[in-house]
Design a protein around this motif. Structure first.
Motif, PDB file in Angstrom:
ATOM      1  N   UNK A 177       0.808  -1.211   0.000  1.00  0.00           N
ATOM      2  CA  UNK A 177       0.000   0.000   0.000  1.00  0.00           C
ATOM      3  C   UNK A 177       0.841   1.261   0.000  1.00  0.00           C
ATOM      4  N   UNK A 178       0.183   2.369  -0.406  1.00  0.00           N
ATOM      5  CA  UNK A 178       0.894   3.659  -0.439  1.00  0.00           C
ATOM      6  C   UNK A 178       1.253   4.149   0.960  1.00  0.00           C
ATOM      7  N   UNK A 179       0.569   3.589   1.972  1.00  0.00           N
ATOM      8  CA  UNK A 179       0.893   3.963   3.360  1.00  0.00           C
ATOM      9  C   UNK A 179       2.142   3.239   3.859  1.00  0.00           C
ATOM     10  N   UNK A 180       2.792   2.474   2.971  1.00  0.00           N
ATOM     11  CA  UNK A 180       4.028   1.796   3.365  1.00  0.00           C
ATOM     12  C   UNK A 180       3.808   0.498   4.101  1.00  0.00           C
ATOM     13  N   UNK A 181       2.550   0.009   4.109  1.00  0.00           N
ATOM     14  CA  UNK A 181       2.265  -1.271   4.752  1.00  0.00           C
ATOM     15  C   UNK A 181       1.840  -2.282   3.689  1.00  0.00           C
ATOM     16  N   UNK A 182       2.453  -3.453   3.740  1.00  0.00           N
ATOM     17  CA  UNK A 182       2.109  -4.528   2.810  1.00  0.00           C
ATOM     18  C   UNK A 182       0.923  -5.286   3.378  1.00  0.00           C
ATOM     19  N   UNK A 183      -0.218  -5.243   2.670  1.00  0.00           N
ATOM     20  CA  UNK A 183      -1.428  -5.941   3.145  1.00  0.00           C
ATOM     21  C   UNK A 183      -1.412  -7.354   2.588  1.00  0.00           C
ATOM     22  N   UNK A 184      -1.218  -8.311   3.469  1.00  0.00           N
ATOM     23  CA  UNK A 184      -1.066  -9.702   3.043  1.00  0.00           C
ATOM     24  C   UNK A 184      -2.403 -10.427   3.013  1.00  0.00           C
ATOM     25  N   UNK A 185      -2.644 -11.154   1.944  1.00  0.00           N
ATOM     26  CA  UNK A 185      -3.845 -11.992   1.865  1.00  0.00           C
ATOM     27  C   UNK A 185      -3.503 -13.456   2.129  1.00  0.00           C
ATOM     28  N   UNK A 186      -2.236 -13.793   2.006  1.00  0.00           N
ATOM     29  CA  UNK A 186      -1.816 -15.169   2.246  1.00  0.00           C
ATOM     30  C   UNK A 186      -0.391 -15.164   2.790  1.00  0.00           C
TER      31      UNK A 186
END
Lengths: 150, 237
Positions: free
Chosen positions: A110-119
């Motif tokens: 994400x642009x907020x610098x956080x990787x949103x993991x789905x798996x």
């Protein structure tokens, strides 16, 4: 009965086909299939790297794991020694998830610098060691089976 | 001169019964020995036991494809239909163990990785290997003429064999979820012993299976020739 010459010809044809086939597969895979990016590589993409489905691989940064059992919210950092990316994941992690462990996460940066993991996947090393005295493998086993029995 | 017929070769050499029993009993022993003597792994506990079936199954898959390759080359070279039948037998046994490798690997992957499957280079190339086996076997059932069947399937067998080193090297050529090959230094000796014994046991079982299947294939082919001769009339047969 085919002559010796025809046989050599056929064999050469098969050989050429084989080499071409191997080159196609190997060459194609080599340039297109990168199973995961390291944090350094993902960061190097800059804005290009945002909001695209991607796999990120590296080590769980020791001490970075925060697990909120109420919200089932897991946060940790993935590092490759040089780069580091914060990851957010939903749900309980696999049993073998721990500090310093190799992991691969699927999701979007994400642009907020956080990787949103789905798996979240745990990478296992190629080493197998009998436990040192003091550890209780039998109990680890029970808890492992319990967690995977779902 | 027409290609050789089975009548020229006589009946196949039967697979000795002692080999079958020996392989089966040795397999039972190595499984029990490996499971009973190895302690739980420091990280994955007794899930480590999966290595005694998954790794040998993968090894004999590669070995079986090696037989397919050599027998296919021999068939194209000498036009000896026994080589074609041997390749077909090895492919059948190989497809069984390749499927087993995939399923056992998935059973290990779910609790270890957290997923049953992921499209990394090792898993994908192994699935492709399984599909090559299946494709090879279905091609055989589509081609009516035995000689042409042999030539076509030999070509597929030789081309398909290229995938074996790709599967083997995939974990080193590309980044994968699957770990690279273990070496004796990374393996506690109590695991290594059981693994090597089971590699031997699986190899013996595979030799037995291929041999038995080959024997049956020879009789099938003899029947095929007899039926053909009967259809054409006895003067031509």
């Amino acid at each position: 009965m085919t002559s010796k010459r025809t046989k050599w010809g056929a064999l050469a044809a098969v050989g050429v086909l084989a080499v071409a086939f191997a080159w196609l597969i190997y060459g194609g895979l080599d340039s297109n299939v990168v199973y995961f990016l390291t944090p350094k590589e993902l960061l190097a993409k800059g804005t290009e790297g945002y909001d695209k489905p991607v796999r990120l691989g590296g080590q769980v940064k020791p001490g970075s794991v925060v697990w909120d059992e109420q919200k089932l919210d897991l946060r940790f950092a993935v590092t490759d020694g040089t780069g580091e990316i914060a990851v957010q994941s939903k749900g309980a992690p696999p049993q073998m998830f721990k500090d310093g462990q190799g992991v691969v996460v699927e999701g979007r940066y994400g642009r907020d610098g956080v990787f949103k993991s789905t798996s979240l996947m745990v990478k296992h090393s190629n080493e197998y060691k009998a436990p040192t005295k003091g550890e209780r493998p039998s109990e680890m086993y029970k808890s492992l089976m319990k967690s995977t029995g779902t | 001169m027409s290609p050789a017929t089975p009548s020229q070769f006589g009946p196949p050499k039967p697979a000795p019964v002692w080999l079958g029993w020996g392989a089966f009993l040795f397999f039972l022993f190595t499984q029990v020995y490996a499971v009973a003597t190895s302690p739980a792994d420091a990280m994955m506990g007794h899930l480590q036991k999966m290595m005694y079936v998954h790794v040998p199954a993968a090894w004999v898959t590669f070995a079986a494809f090696g037989v397919v390759l050599v027998a296919s080359l021999h068939f194209l070279w000498k036009e000896d239909e026994r080589a074609d039948l041997l390749a077909a037998s090895a492919a059948e046994v190989g497809s069984l163990f390749c499927g087993l490798t995939l399923v056992l690997g998935m059973l290990w992957g779910r609790p270890t990785w957290g997923v049953w499957w992921s499209w990394d280079a090792r898993l994908t190339s192994t699935l492709v290997l399984f599909l090559i086996f299946v494709g090879y076997l279905s091609l055989r059932s589509f081609v009516e003429d035995p000689h042409r069947r042999g030539q076509w399937s030999a070509a597929v067998g030789i081309l398909g064999a290229i995938n074996v080193p790709i599967v083997w090297m995939s974990v080193r050529w590309w980044r994968t979820l699957h770990q690279i090959q273990s070496n004796p230094r990374g393996l506690s000796p109590e695991y290594l012993r059981g693994l090597l014994l089971n590699l031997a046991a699986f190899t013996l079982l595979t030799i037995w299976f291929i041999w038995r299947r080959y024997e049956a294939a020879r009789y099938e082919r003899a029947a095929e020739h007899a039926a053909q001769a009967a259809a054409l009339g006895d003067n031509n047969g």
